[in-house]
Each structure stands twice: as C-alpha cells, then as structure tokens.
Scaffold this motif. Structure first.
Motif, mmCIF file in Angstrom:
data_model
loop_
_atom_site.group_PDB
_atom_site.id
_atom_site.type_symbol
_atom_site.label_atom_id
_atom_site.label_comp_id
_atom_site.label_asym_id
_atom_site.label_seq_id
_atom_site.Cartn_x
_atom_site.Cartn_y
_atom_site.Cartn_z
ATOM 1 N N LYS A 102 43.782 9.965 -37.048
ATOM 2 C CA LYS A 102 43.187 11.056 -37.823
ATOM 3 C C LYS A 102 43.011 10.703 -39.300
ATOM 4 O O LYS A 102 42.310 11.399 -40.028
ATOM 5 N N MET A 103 43.636 9.636 -39.718
ATOM 6 C CA MET A 103 43.481 9.202 -41.108
ATOM 7 C C MET A 103 42.123 8.538 -41.306
ATOM 8 O O MET A 103 41.580 8.525 -42.400
ATOM 9 N N GLY A 104 41.583 7.976 -40.214
ATOM 10 C CA GLY A 104 40.253 7.391 -40.290
ATOM 11 C C GLY A 104 40.234 6.012 -40.907
ATOM 12 O O GLY A 104 41.270 5.367 -41.084
ATOM 13 N N LYS A 105 39.031 5.557 -41.261
ATOM 14 C CA LYS A 105 38.840 4.243 -41.866
ATOM 15 C C LYS A 105 38.129 4.399 -43.200
ATOM 16 O O LYS A 105 37.258 5.254 -43.346
ATOM 17 N N TRP A 106 38.482 3.580 -44.171
ATOM 18 C CA TRP A 106 37.845 3.613 -45.482
ATOM 19 C C TRP A 106 37.755 2.177 -46.000
ATOM 20 O O TRP A 106 38.206 1.235 -45.347
ATOM 21 N N TYR A 107 37.169 2.008 -47.179
ATOM 22 C CA TYR A 107 36.921 0.670 -47.715
ATOM 23 C C TYR A 107 37.487 0.538 -49.125
ATOM 24 O O TYR A 107 37.275 1.402 -49.971
ATOM 25 N N GLU A 108 38.234 -0.535 -49.338
ATOM 26 C CA GLU A 108 38.742 -0.860 -50.672
ATOM 27 C C GLU A 108 38.175 -2.207 -51.078
ATOM 28 O O GLU A 108 38.412 -3.212 -50.406
ATOM 29 N N GLU A 109 37.398 -2.218 -52.160
ATOM 30 C CA GLU A 109 36.698 -3.421 -52.617
ATOM 31 C C GLU A 109 35.866 -4.019 -51.481
ATOM 32 O O GLU A 109 35.745 -5.239 -51.351
ATOM 33 N N GLY A 110 35.288 -3.135 -50.653
ATOM 34 C CA GLY A 110 34.435 -3.578 -49.556
ATOM 35 C C GLY A 110 35.174 -3.989 -48.300
ATOM 36 O O GLY A 110 34.551 -4.335 -47.297
ATOM 37 N N ILE A 111 36.520 -3.932 -48.312
ATOM 38 C CA ILE A 111 37.317 -4.370 -47.165
ATOM 39 C C ILE A 111 37.771 -3.143 -46.368
ATOM 40 O O ILE A 111 38.377 -2.227 -46.935
ATOM 41 N N PRO A 112 37.476 -3.082 -45.059
ATOM 42 C CA PRO A 112 37.860 -1.910 -44.254
ATOM 43 C C PRO A 112 39.370 -1.797 -44.084
ATOM 44 O O PRO A 112 40.061 -2.792 -43.832
ATOM 45 N N HIS A 113 39.872 -0.562 -44.235
ATOM 46 C CA HIS A 113 41.302 -0.276 -44.123
ATOM 47 C C HIS A 113 41.530 0.899 -43.176
ATOM 48 O O HIS A 113 40.650 1.751 -43.003
ATOM 49 N N VAL A 114 42.725 0.939 -42.596
ATOM 50 C CA VAL A 114 43.175 2.086 -41.810
ATOM 51 C C VAL A 114 44.602 2.415 -42.223
ATOM 52 O O VAL A 114 45.319 1.570 -42.778
ATOM 53 N N GLY A 115 45.026 3.637 -41.941
ATOM 54 C CA GLY A 115 46.393 4.039 -42.238
ATOM 55 C C GLY A 115 47.305 3.786 -41.050
ATOM 56 O O GLY A 115 46.899 3.964 -39.904
ATOM 57 N N MET A 116 48.529 3.365 -41.323
ATOM 58 C CA MET A 116 49.520 3.132 -40.279
ATOM 59 C C MET A 116 50.852 3.723 -40.748
ATOM 60 O O MET A 116 51.143 3.742 -41.953
ATOM 61 N N PHE A 117 51.660 4.195 -39.789
ATOM 62 C CA PHE A 117 52.949 4.790 -40.138
ATOM 63 C C PHE A 117 54.067 4.232 -39.260
ATOM 64 O O PHE A 117 53.847 3.826 -38.122
ATOM 65 N N LEU A 118 55.258 4.240 -39.833
ATOM 66 C CA LEU A 118 56.480 3.838 -39.143
ATOM 67 C C LEU A 118 57.606 4.706 -39.672
ATOM 68 O O LEU A 118 57.655 4.998 -40.868
ATOM 69 N N ARG A 119 58.512 5.125 -38.803
ATOM 70 C CA ARG A 119 59.689 5.866 -39.260
ATOM 71 C C ARG A 119 60.920 4.992 -39.088
ATOM 72 O O ARG A 119 61.192 4.477 -38.009
ATOM 73 N N ILE A 120 61.654 4.845 -40.193
ATOM 74 C CA ILE A 120 62.888 4.071 -40.192
ATOM 75 C C ILE A 120 64.071 5.024 -40.045
ATOM 76 O O ILE A 120 64.171 6.003 -40.802
ATOM 77 N N PRO A 121 64.962 4.775 -39.110
ATOM 78 C CA PRO A 121 66.161 5.621 -39.004
ATOM 79 C C PRO A 121 67.035 5.422 -40.247
ATOM 80 O O PRO A 121 67.388 4.289 -40.585
ATOM 81 N N ILE A 122 67.360 6.498 -40.940
ATOM 82 C CA ILE A 122 68.206 6.403 -42.133
ATOM 83 C C ILE A 122 69.301 7.448 -42.070
ATOM 84 O O ILE A 122 69.228 8.411 -41.302
ATOM 85 N N LYS A 123 70.317 7.248 -42.915
ATOM 86 C CA LYS A 123 71.394 8.218 -42.989
ATOM 87 C C LYS A 123 70.965 9.396 -43.842
ATOM 88 O O LYS A 123 70.185 9.243 -44.780
ATOM 89 N N GLU A 124 71.464 10.566 -43.521
ATOM 90 C CA GLU A 124 71.137 11.775 -44.277
ATOM 91 C C GLU A 124 71.599 11.626 -45.715
ATOM 92 O O GLU A 124 72.718 11.183 -45.985
ATOM 93 N N ALA A 125 70.704 11.967 -46.653
ATOM 94 C CA ALA A 125 71.048 11.876 -48.075
ATOM 95 C C ALA A 125 70.782 13.231 -48.738
ATOM 96 O O ALA A 125 69.755 13.850 -48.495
ATOM 97 N N ASN A 126 71.704 13.697 -49.552
ATOM 98 C CA ASN A 126 71.531 14.967 -50.240
ATOM 99 C C ASN A 126 70.529 14.830 -51.381
ATOM 100 O O ASN A 126 70.393 13.735 -51.963
ATOM 101 N N PRO A 127 69.811 15.893 -51.731
ATOM 102 C CA PRO A 127 68.864 15.832 -52.849
ATOM 103 C C PRO A 127 69.566 15.441 -54.139
ATOM 104 O O PRO A 127 70.729 15.785 -54.360
ATOM 105 N N LYS A 128 68.861 14.720 -55.009
ATOM 106 C CA LYS A 128 69.421 14.332 -56.305
ATOM 107 C C LYS A 128 69.495 15.540 -57.224
ATOM 108 O O LYS A 128 68.584 16.349 -57.280
ATOM 109 N N VAL A 129 70.588 15.622 -57.942
ATOM 110 C CA VAL A 129 70.709 16.655 -58.957
ATOM 111 C C VAL A 129 70.815 16.026 -60.349
ATOM 112 O O VAL A 129 70.498 16.627 -61.327
#
Length: 289
Positions: free
Chosen positions: A262-289
């Motif tokens: 659904k991200m589709g394809k676009w061009y950067e400096e004439g070079i075709p690009h697509v979006g890709m995603f990966l989820r890394i398992p991480i430990k829960e972290a509390n918001p910074k204060v």
C-alpha cells in the motif's frame, strides 16, 4: 583484507558541513567517522549511481546514528620501478596498510516526513509536481512546493512534527518507526557479507537501546508531542522501515523486511523505490521524562 571492525557515530552536530564538497574537503571539526561514511556513500551513490553530490548529505544526517565498517587494506604509496633494458628492479614497491572505510548505513529516528505518494518523484529530496522531474532524475526547472494534503498540514503544524500519516500495509499511520537507510558497500568488497554485518551491529544496538530515540516529555511537553495522556506519548516499539531501491528488495527480504504494497512505488533521483517494514522484538521501555 584484514579483519574488519565497525564503529558507531551517534547523533552529532554537523554544523558547517558543505554539501557541495566531497568528504575530504570538509572542515576539520566534522567527525572523521562521518566523513568516512560519506566517503563510502559518495563512491556508491554519487560515483556509481550518478546521484548529485549536493543531494547526498541531508537534514537527517545530524540526527541519525551512523555505522561504518573498516578494513585494513594495503595501499601502494610508491610503485615498483625496473630498468627498461635489463628488467631488474631498481626501486622496490612501497606500500602501507591503513584502516579504510568499506561500508556504512544509518538509522534515522522518528518523526519522519509523510510516506511518499504513489508514483512521486523526488529530486534533491524535494517532492516534484507533475512534469517537474524527468525520468533520469534531473529537474526541468526549479522545484515548486506541492499542495499539502490534510495529513501534511497536520504534520507541518506540529513542531517536530509528531503527527499522523496515511496508513499502509504495515504502518497504521501513527506508530513511531526508525528508518534504515544509506546502506552502501564499496564495490571491491561486495560479496563478503559486509552489509549483513553492518545490519547485525545496528540491529543489536537497537535491541539494546530501545528507548534511545524516544522523545523527552520534560524537554518537549505533552502539547508538542501531540499527547493527550501518557499512553499517547510517542515511543518506539521495534518497527523499522526501509526505503529500498527495487533492484535490492530480495536483499532486504533475507533480513526479514517485507514490501509494503500500500506504500506504492516512487522515484528518488530517478531510481525506483518501495517501502519495506520489519518489526524487531524489543523489551518494554517506559516513556522518557
């Protein structure tokens, strides 16, 4: 090639970096590790892929983490000389071994600009209007700012901006993500799993430092973060995005990234690009204060 090693440069001020000059002509206060990363990027993106030099450095570089791999490489300093009549060596070859940057990548923290529109063309990181950009990545004239969508306007009026984006296959438009980019390996060192070693180092660091890029509530405030309560405070939960050139999609798929249709394809400096995603398992972290 000697045993390679990797160094990390965390976000740092790069004031005075001249995007019109190569890495070896920068001011002496620019960190060497960053100049080394740019040496690799210039060789690959500028030298091999014809990206304009002044488009290679961008506003994300100072706020990103950069990994650079080095190898001990033997360089000839003085060539061997022989007697043209007898063929005997009159001057032996002289060489020296020095650490040479051979690969790099960066991790860009959130927030990010809106996902590229389908079929969009970017020249010098500027979104082009229809007819502004040619297929070879050059511009037919001075880029004009395109009309903003409601999503763009909301993000533009947010200070950092933290805001919503259009939802895609793997991104709901709201969850903070980091972006893997500027992956490059010097040509003669390809085929030695340099990129994979760089990514393993970056991934391990992300797993060990999941809250590194999370914004501080004390420093920014709830309004600037667009957070109504604690549950709305932006924090990274392991989502990694990559804007991949289409020719190397299978390369990233080996690391677990998936193409976001659904991200589709676009061009950067004439070079075709697509979006890709990966989820890394991480430990829960509390918001910074």
């Amino acid at each position: 090639m000697g045993t390679p090693f990797i160094t990390l440069l965390e976000p740092t001020r790069l004031d005075g970096y001249d995007r019109t000059k190569p890495h070896n002509q920068q001011a002496p206060h620019i960190p060497k590790a960053f100049c080394d990363a740019m040496e690799v990027r210039e060789a690959v993106f500028v030298g091999e892929q014809d990206t304009p030099l002044d488009c290679e450095y961008d506003a994300d570089d100072p706020r990103s983490c950069h990994w650079v791999m080095y190898a001990s490489v033997n360089h000839t300093t003085e060539p061997e000389e022989r007697d043209p009549h007898t063929g005997e060596v009159t001057k032996p070859r002289r060489s020296e071994t020095r650490s040479t940057p051979i690969g790099t990548l960066r991790i860009v923290p959130f927030p990010h600009p809106p996902h590229p529109p389908y079929g969009a063309r970017y020249v010098g990181n500027v979104l082009q209007e229809d007819g502004e950009a040619k297929t070879d990545g050059t511009s037919s004239g001075r880029p004009r700012a395109p009309a903003l969508t409601s999503v763009d306007e909301e993000r533009a009026t947010s200070a950092l901006p933290f805001g919503v984006d259009r939802p895609t296959t793997y991104h709901d438009g709201k969850e903070p993500y980091v972006k893997l980019g500027r992956m490059a390996v010097i040509g003669e060192f390809r085929g030695h799993h340099i990129a994979s070693q760089l990514w393993r180092a970056a991934r391990k660091w992300l797993e060990d430092n999941p809250a590194f890029f999370n914004p501080s509530v004390t420093e920014l405030g709830m309004d600037q973060l667009k957070a109504g309560d604690v549950g709305d405070i932006p924090k990274w939960n392991g989502l990694v995005c990559c804007h991949a050139q289409t020719r190397v999609v299978k390369f990233y798929e080996k690391w677990g990234f998936q193409v976001d249709e659904k991200m589709g394809k676009w061009y950067e400096e004439g070079i075709p690009h697509v979006g890709m995603f990966l989820r890394i398992p991480i430990k829960e972290a509390n918001p910074k204060v």
